[in-house]
Write a protein that holds these residues in place. Structure first.
Motif, PDB file in Angstrom:
ATOM      1  N   PHE A 357     -11.519  -0.439 -12.265  1.00 47.61           N
ATOM      2  CA  PHE A 357     -11.659   0.428 -11.089  1.00 47.61           C
ATOM      3  C   PHE A 357     -12.980   1.192 -11.128  1.00 47.61           C
ATOM      4  O   PHE A 357     -13.615   1.381 -10.088  1.00 47.61           O
ATOM      5  N   ARG A 358     -13.397   1.612 -12.295  1.00 42.97           N
ATOM      6  CA  ARG A 358     -14.668   2.333 -12.432  1.00 42.97           C
ATOM      7  C   ARG A 358     -15.829   1.442 -11.994  1.00 42.97           C
ATOM      8  O   ARG A 358     -16.794   1.924 -11.400  1.00 42.97           O
ATOM      9  N   SER A 359     -15.718   0.143 -12.267  1.00 45.76           N
ATOM     10  CA  SER A 359     -16.755  -0.810 -11.896  1.00 45.76           C
ATOM     11  C   SER A 359     -16.655  -1.234 -10.433  1.00 45.76           C
ATOM     12  O   SER A 359     -17.477  -2.024  -9.977  1.00 45.76           O
ATOM     13  N   ARG A 360     -15.647  -0.756  -9.733  1.00 43.31           N
ATOM     14  CA  ARG A 360     -15.367  -1.063  -8.330  1.00 43.31           C
ATOM     15  C   ARG A 360     -15.040  -2.538  -8.101  1.00 43.31           C
ATOM     16  O   ARG A 360     -15.171  -3.043  -6.987  1.00 43.31           O
ATOM     17  N   ARG A 361     -14.563  -3.224  -9.132  1.00 44.78           N
ATOM     18  CA  ARG A 361     -14.093  -4.594  -8.960  1.00 44.78           C
ATOM     19  C   ARG A 361     -12.715  -4.603  -8.305  1.00 44.78           C
ATOM     20  O   ARG A 361     -12.325  -5.594  -7.696  1.00 44.78           O
ATOM     21  N   LEU A 362     -11.968  -3.524  -8.486  1.00 50.52           N
ATOM     22  CA  LEU A 362     -10.679  -3.353  -7.816  1.00 50.52           C
ATOM     23  C   LEU A 362     -10.720  -2.074  -6.990  1.00 50.52           C
ATOM     24  O   LEU A 362     -11.423  -1.121  -7.329  1.00 50.52           O
ATOM     25  N   GLN A 363      -9.941  -2.085  -5.906  1.00 52.04           N
ATOM     26  CA  GLN A 363      -9.852  -0.944  -5.010  1.00 52.04           C
ATOM     27  C   GLN A 363      -8.393  -0.492  -4.912  1.00 52.04           C
ATOM     28  O   GLN A 363      -7.478  -1.202  -5.338  1.00 52.04           O
ATOM     29  N   LEU A 364      -8.181   0.667  -4.327  1.00 53.85           N
ATOM     30  CA  LEU A 364      -6.839   1.125  -4.003  1.00 53.85           C
ATOM     31  C   LEU A 364      -6.805   1.404  -2.514  1.00 53.85           C
ATOM     32  O   LEU A 364      -7.516   2.275  -2.019  1.00 53.85           O
ATOM     33  N   TRP A 365      -5.991   0.650  -1.790  1.00 55.70           N
ATOM     34  CA  TRP A 365      -5.936   0.742  -0.329  1.00 55.70           C
ATOM     35  C   TRP A 365      -4.604   1.307   0.143  1.00 55.70           C
ATOM     36  O   TRP A 365      -3.539   1.017  -0.409  1.00 55.70           O
ATOM     37  N   GLN A 366      -4.686   2.112   1.175  1.00 56.94           N
ATOM     38  CA  GLN A 366      -3.504   2.466   1.963  1.00 56.94           C
ATOM     39  C   GLN A 366      -3.742   1.961   3.389  1.00 56.94           C
ATOM     40  O   GLN A 366      -4.624   2.448   4.085  1.00 56.94           O
ATOM     41  N   TRP A 367      -2.939   0.977   3.781  1.00 55.79           N
ATOM     42  CA  TRP A 367      -2.998   0.407   5.121  1.00 55.79           C
ATOM     43  C   TRP A 367      -1.894   1.035   5.973  1.00 55.79           C
ATOM     44  O   TRP A 367      -0.786   1.276   5.488  1.00 55.79           O
ATOM     45  N   MET A 368      -2.201   1.237   7.235  1.00 56.12           N
ATOM     46  CA  MET A 368      -1.213   1.732   8.192  1.00 56.12           C
ATOM     47  C   MET A 368      -0.999   0.674   9.268  1.00 56.12           C
ATOM     48  O   MET A 368      -1.955   0.212   9.908  1.00 56.12           O
ATOM     49  N   PHE A 369       0.261   0.284   9.451  1.00 55.58           N
ATOM     50  CA  PHE A 369       0.613  -0.735  10.448  1.00 55.58           C
ATOM     51  C   PHE A 369       1.659  -0.173  11.412  1.00 55.58           C
ATOM     52  O   PHE A 369       2.515   0.639  11.018  1.00 55.58           O
ATOM     53  N   THR A 370       1.604  -0.614  12.654  1.00 53.12           N
ATOM     54  CA  THR A 370       2.612  -0.230  13.643  1.00 53.12           C
ATOM     55  C   THR A 370       3.026  -1.428  14.492  1.00 53.12           C
ATOM     56  O   THR A 370       2.336  -2.452  14.545  1.00 53.12           O
ATOM     57  N   ASN A 371       4.152  -1.249  15.181  1.00 48.40           N
ATOM     58  CA  ASN A 371       4.625  -2.205  16.178  1.00 48.40           C
ATOM     59  C   ASN A 371       4.074  -1.820  17.549  1.00 48.40           C
ATOM     60  O   ASN A 371       4.831  -1.432  18.442  1.00 48.40           O
ATOM     61  N   ASN A 372       2.761  -1.867  17.727  1.00 43.48           N
ATOM     62  CA  ASN A 372       2.176  -1.520  19.027  1.00 43.48           C
ATOM     63  C   ASN A 372       2.594  -0.118  19.448  1.00 43.48           C
ATOM     64  O   ASN A 372       2.971   0.138  20.588  1.00 43.48           O
ATOM     65  N   ARG A 373       2.529   0.802  18.515  1.00 47.20           N
ATOM     66  CA  ARG A 373       2.973   2.173  18.748  1.00 47.20           C
ATOM     67  C   ARG A 373       2.065   2.875  19.755  1.00 47.20           C
ATOM     68  O   ARG A 373       0.834   2.861  19.618  1.00 47.20           O
ATOM     69  N   SER A 374       2.651   3.489  20.740  1.00 45.74           N
ATOM     70  CA  SER A 374       1.879   4.204  21.760  1.00 45.74           C
ATOM     71  C   SER A 374       1.078   5.327  21.123  1.00 45.74           C
ATOM     72  O   SER A 374       1.615   6.158  20.415  1.00 45.74           O
ATOM     73  N   GLY A 375      -0.238   5.320  21.344  1.00 47.74           N
ATOM     74  CA  GLY A 375      -1.086   6.355  20.773  1.00 47.74           C
ATOM     75  C   GLY A 375      -1.523   6.107  19.349  1.00 47.74           C
ATOM     76  O   GLY A 375      -2.315   6.868  18.796  1.00 47.74           O
ATOM     77  N   GLY A 376      -1.021   5.034  18.712  1.00 49.68           N
ATOM     78  CA  GLY A 376      -1.409   4.710  17.343  1.00 49.68           C
ATOM     79  C   GLY A 376      -0.896   5.732  16.338  1.00 49.68           C
ATOM     80  O   GLY A 376       0.186   6.295  16.497  1.00 49.68           O
ATOM     81  N   VAL A 377      -1.682   6.015  15.296  1.00 47.99           N
ATOM     82  CA  VAL A 377      -1.307   6.974  14.271  1.00 47.99           C
ATOM     83  C   VAL A 377      -2.470   7.930  14.048  1.00 47.99           C
ATOM     84  O   VAL A 377      -3.630   7.596  14.251  1.00 47.99           O
ATOM     85  N   GLU A 378      -2.135   9.125  13.598  1.00 46.38           N
ATOM     86  CA  GLU A 378      -3.163  10.088  13.258  1.00 46.38           C
ATOM     87  C   GLU A 378      -3.791   9.702  11.919  1.00 46.38           C
ATOM     88  O   GLU A 378      -3.093   9.385  10.959  1.00 46.38           O
ATOM     89  N   ARG A 379      -5.125   9.748  11.845  1.00 40.07           N
ATOM     90  CA  ARG A 379      -5.814   9.412  10.616  1.00 40.07           C
ATOM     91  C   ARG A 379      -5.840  10.649   9.710  1.00 40.07           C
ATOM     92  O   ARG A 379      -6.397  11.677  10.069  1.00 40.07           O
ATOM     93  N   ILE A 380      -5.222  10.520   8.544  1.00 40.14           N
ATOM     94  CA  ILE A 380      -5.106  11.643   7.596  1.00 40.14           C
ATOM     95  C   ILE A 380      -5.630  11.175   6.239  1.00 40.14           C
ATOM     96  O   ILE A 380      -5.182  10.170   5.698  1.00 40.14           O
ATOM     97  N   CYS A 381      -6.594  11.906   5.683  1.00 37.40           N
ATOM     98  CA  CYS A 381      -7.130  11.575   4.356  1.00 37.40           C
ATOM     99  C   CYS A 381      -7.190  12.833   3.504  1.00 37.40           C
ATOM    100  O   CYS A 381      -7.327  13.923   4.034  1.00 37.40           O
TER     101      CYS A 381
END
Length: 381
Positions: A357-381
């Motif tokens: 991970f220090r070498s950035r060969r691997l990442q840690l992802w959080q993906w957000m998926f919806t069923n065509n949700r009205s308005g999408g999702v709020e982006r929170i980091c």
């Protein structure tokens, strides 16, 4: 690194003739029997031939046997990875591994419980000594955290806020581990939770510890799921799904998620398809496979809308170092039970992972998926 240094003191480095690995390691500014923290101390000369012949599997197994030591294993591995030294040692074995991953479904239903029995069922007491107070076995979120407990609670809260949890909702955790997310969500957000795991030890622990919460934990493969939920999370489990089953995972999520629901996928990721490291597959995560962004996107195409992707991969370096510190501090309690070879195996696992991970060969992802949700999702980091 106290245990590492102690091992090095027990077996003196040997005198030897020059070897191919001297030149290879020099590209990463590593010297055999040098005096810097990242220089290796060689105790058995034949180990050099084994490393060349068997690559990362040979490197890990010779370390487990005590054929070599290094005061700062994470620094050594970071230099090896960043210099891409494995390009010098390509063999026919990789061809077989590549073909096998495409010809065989290594993460089939029949194989689903193998990693639970091999890795996650090592013992709840052992993991409790290494992890945070909720036994969260995934990357912490260190943005405003100073300790492992703080980083893991911050990660759990980040997930709950991204999922927009409200009292009375039903949350499914696919690969719930020892119940960290579902217990936190039930306590802090007043939601009803269902978790599934392929580890008997994890199920027993979560069911007993959180018996007073609205939580159910099942020993179950994700493909057997057939309930509806307001929200779905999967934290650190997708690495066991395999590319042949990515689409199945998404379709199960579609089947189980209500129309206005949100699915959060927390997973390790890499830039391009490569073979699973043979040492990690043999000793740590049998049948594991790190996904790529392209394969996740392809699997979700036509099933979900990808709303957001958040990468905090460098936080895994800090998390792994915190786990390693806990492991070394508490190892004397487990030494008689697991033995010296296990100790070296586990240290190699934690510190090599930190280096990756220090070498950035691997990442840690959080993906957000919806069923065509009205308005999408709020982006929170």
């Amino acid at each position: 690194m106290a245990s590492e240094q102690q091992d090095a003191l027990e077996v003196p480095a040997i005198s030897r003739s020059r070897h191919l690995l001297d030149d290879v390691l020099a590209e990463a500014d590593i010297r055999i029997n040098g005096d810097r923290p990242w220089d290796i101390q060689l105790h058995r000369e034949e180990a050099l031939d084994e490393i060349v012949a068997r690559q990362t599997l040979g490197l890990g197994e010779t370390y487990m046997r005590g054929d070599w030591d290094v005061p700062a294993l994470d620094q050594f591995m970071t230099r090896v990875i960043e210099a891409d030294l494995d390009r010098h040692m390509k063999t026919w074995r990789n061809v077989w591994r590549y073909l096998r991953s495409y010809c065989i479904n290594l993460q089939s239903r029949n194989r689903a419980f193998e990693v639970g029995e091999h890795h996650y069922d090592l013992g709840n007491e052992f993991y409790a000594a290494m992890l945070d107070n909720r036994l969260t076995y995934s990357c912490g979120y260190w943005k405003d955290a100073q300790t492992l407990d703080e980083a893991q609670e911050a990660k759990l809260d980040l997930i709950c806020r991204k999922l927009q949890l409200q009292p009375g909702m039903r949350l499914l955790d696919v690969g719930c581990g020892w119940g960290s997310l579902i217990s936190y969500a039930a306590q802090k957000y007043q939601v009803e939770c269902v978790g599934i795991t392929i580890s008997r030890e994890q199920r027993a622990y979560a069911s007993e510890r959180y018996a007073n919460l609205p939580i159910k934990v099942h020993l179950q493969d994700y493909r057997a799921l057939n309930e509806r939920f307001d929200r779905i999370a999967s934290v650190g489990m997708f690495e066991h799904v395999g590319h042949k089953n990515h689409r199945d995972f998404m379709e199960v999520g579609k089947r189980c998620l209500k129309k206005d629901g949100i699915l959060l996928l927390h997973t390790i990721g890499k830039a391009k398809p490569t073979n699973t490291d043979p040492w990690f597959e043999k000793y740590i995560f049998p049948n594991g496979e790190i996904p790529t962004a392209a394969r996740i996107t392809q699997a979700a195409q036509g099933v979900f809308i990808s709303e957001d992707l958040h990468n905090f991969g460098p936080d895994y370096d800090k998390t792994l170092l915190a786990w390693h510190e806990n492991f070394e501090r508490n190892w004397p309690r487990f030494a008689d039970r697991y033995g010296r070879k296990f100790s070296r195996m586990w240290r190699f696992y934690l510190l090599t992972s930190a280096a990756t991970f220090r070498s950035r060969r691997l990442q840690l992802w959080q993906w957000m998926f919806t069923n065509n949700r009205s308005g999408g999702v709020e982006r929170i980091c």
